[in-house]
Design a protein around this motif. Sequence first.
Motif, PDB file in Angstrom:
ATOM      1  N   UNK A  36       9.930  44.757  16.155  1.00 19.29           N
ATOM      2  CA  UNK A  36       9.263  46.037  16.334  1.00 19.29           C
ATOM      3  C   UNK A  36       9.796  46.747  17.576  1.00 19.29           C
ATOM      4  N   UNK A  37       9.963  46.013  18.671  1.00 19.96           N
ATOM      5  CA  UNK A  37      10.484  46.606  19.907  1.00 19.96           C
ATOM      6  C   UNK A  37      11.907  47.110  19.704  1.00 19.96           C
ATOM      7  N   UNK A  38      12.723  46.359  18.982  1.00 25.99           N
ATOM      8  CA  UNK A  38      14.104  46.765  18.707  1.00 25.99           C
ATOM      9  C   UNK A  38      14.122  48.068  17.912  1.00 25.99           C
ATOM     10  N   UNK A  39      13.298  48.126  16.861  1.00 31.19           N
ATOM     11  CA  UNK A  39      13.274  49.312  16.004  1.00 31.19           C
ATOM     12  C   UNK A  39      12.734  50.525  16.760  1.00 31.19           C
ATOM     13  N   UNK A  40      11.632  50.336  17.493  1.00 35.05           N
ATOM     14  CA  UNK A  40      11.072  51.459  18.258  1.00 35.05           C
ATOM     15  C   UNK A  40      12.094  51.981  19.270  1.00 35.05           C
ATOM     16  N   UNK A  41      12.764  51.074  19.968  1.00 35.96           N
ATOM     17  CA  UNK A  41      13.774  51.486  20.946  1.00 35.96           C
ATOM     18  C   UNK A  41      14.894  52.263  20.267  1.00 35.96           C
ATOM     19  N   UNK A  42      15.340  51.774  19.131  1.00 35.86           N
ATOM     20  CA  UNK A  42      16.439  52.429  18.425  1.00 35.86           C
ATOM     21  C   UNK A  42      16.041  53.842  17.988  1.00 35.86           C
ATOM     22  N   UNK A  43      14.818  54.003  17.489  1.00 31.56           N
ATOM     23  CA  UNK A  43      14.376  55.322  17.059  1.00 31.56           C
ATOM     24  C   UNK A  43      14.203  56.277  18.242  1.00 31.56           C
ATOM     25  N   UNK A  71      15.128  49.236  10.404  1.00 32.54           N
ATOM     26  CA  UNK A  71      16.272  49.056  11.298  1.00 32.54           C
ATOM     27  C   UNK A  71      17.579  49.403  10.585  1.00 32.54           C
ATOM     28  N   UNK A  72      17.724  48.958   9.341  1.00 33.49           N
ATOM     29  CA  UNK A  72      18.925  49.284   8.561  1.00 33.49           C
ATOM     30  C   UNK A  72      19.006  50.781   8.270  1.00 33.49           C
ATOM     31  N   UNK A  73      17.857  51.395   7.980  1.00 30.79           N
ATOM     32  CA  UNK A  73      17.841  52.845   7.744  1.00 30.79           C
ATOM     33  C   UNK A  73      18.305  53.590   8.996  1.00 30.79           C
ATOM     34  N   UNK A  74      17.819  53.153  10.160  1.00 35.63           N
ATOM     35  CA  UNK A  74      18.207  53.782  11.423  1.00 35.63           C
ATOM     36  C   UNK A  74      19.698  53.612  11.668  1.00 35.63           C
ATOM     37  N   UNK A  75      20.214  52.412  11.414  1.00 34.69           N
ATOM     38  CA  UNK A  75      21.658  52.176  11.577  1.00 34.69           C
ATOM     39  C   UNK A  75      22.464  53.095  10.680  1.00 34.69           C
ATOM     40  N   UNK A  76      22.019  53.226   9.442  1.00 27.45           N
ATOM     41  CA  UNK A  76      22.716  54.086   8.483  1.00 27.45           C
ATOM     42  C   UNK A  76      22.711  55.537   8.917  1.00 27.45           C
ATOM     43  N   UNK A  77      21.556  55.993   9.388  1.00 25.23           N
ATOM     44  CA  UNK A  77      21.461  57.389   9.818  1.00 25.23           C
ATOM     45  C   UNK A  77      22.286  57.635  11.083  1.00 25.23           C
ATOM     46  N   UNK A  78      22.350  56.648  11.957  1.00 28.00           N
ATOM     47  CA  UNK A  78      23.191  56.784  13.160  1.00 28.00           C
ATOM     48  C   UNK A  78      24.649  56.960  12.788  1.00 28.00           C
ATOM     49  N   UNK A  79      25.087  56.318  11.718  1.00 26.43           N
ATOM     50  CA  UNK A  79      26.475  56.469  11.264  1.00 26.43           C
ATOM     51  C   UNK A  79      26.745  57.860  10.714  1.00 26.43           C
ATOM     52  N   UNK A  80      25.727  58.492  10.152  1.00 29.12           N
ATOM     53  CA  UNK A  80      25.888  59.829   9.578  1.00 29.12           C
ATOM     54  C   UNK A  80      25.839  60.885  10.680  1.00 29.12           C
ATOM     55  N   UNK A  81      24.919  60.688  11.626  1.00 34.82           N
ATOM     56  CA  UNK A  81      24.769  61.663  12.712  1.00 34.82           C
ATOM     57  C   UNK A  81      25.918  61.472  13.667  1.00 34.82           C
ATOM     58  N   UNK A 110      17.811  56.003  20.898  1.00 35.07           N
ATOM     59  CA  UNK A 110      19.169  56.112  20.375  1.00 35.07           C
ATOM     60  C   UNK A 110      19.236  57.180  19.284  1.00 35.07           C
ATOM     61  N   UNK A 111      18.488  56.975  18.201  1.00 33.35           N
ATOM     62  CA  UNK A 111      18.625  57.842  17.032  1.00 33.35           C
ATOM     63  C   UNK A 111      18.120  59.265  17.279  1.00 33.35           C
ATOM     64  N   UNK A 112      16.916  59.410  17.823  1.00 37.38           N
ATOM     65  CA  UNK A 112      16.401  60.763  18.044  1.00 37.38           C
ATOM     66  C   UNK A 112      17.240  61.547  19.054  1.00 37.38           C
ATOM     67  N   UNK A 113      17.622  60.959  20.195  1.00 38.11           N
ATOM     68  CA  UNK A 113      18.516  61.721  21.092  1.00 38.11           C
ATOM     69  C   UNK A 113      19.860  62.068  20.440  1.00 38.11           C
ATOM     70  N   UNK A 114      20.401  61.143  19.675  1.00 40.50           N
ATOM     71  CA  UNK A 114      21.666  61.391  18.981  1.00 40.50           C
ATOM     72  C   UNK A 114      21.508  62.530  17.977  1.00 40.50           C
ATOM     73  N   UNK A 115      20.377  62.563  17.284  1.00 40.06           N
ATOM     74  CA  UNK A 115      20.120  63.635  16.318  1.00 40.06           C
ATOM     75  C   UNK A 115      20.010  64.991  17.011  1.00 40.06           C
TER      76      UNK A 115
END
Length: 115
Positions: free
Chosen positions: A39-46, A105-115, A49-54
Amino acid sequence: ETWADESFHNVIEGELLATQQSRIHHTIRSQRYDIKQMNAIVEHKLLHVLEPLAVIGQTLGLNYPKAWLDQMWKQLFDVHAHDSIGGCNSDETNEAILFRLKKINRMADGLMNVV
């Protein structure tokens, strides 16, 4: 409104470790560490990582992936149900919770590759 006519005198201070007379689960912070860690890994990633990248991508002309982020956050909040995040369930239920976290987590990884 409830305490408009008088002050509330019951003050609780310090850690709530004497659970004999409370409804707080004394041992919940150590149960199912695998769930809490994922949960901590996923929350941190969202969040970090992911929201700032977006947002950076949006400033460069890419579409902000609001629908995807909303879906991931909803699924993450679903994992936070009453006993789920504390791991106070059967092993089978906890495995399902961990599976959902890994899926996000996999969804976030996938979206990071697109963004």
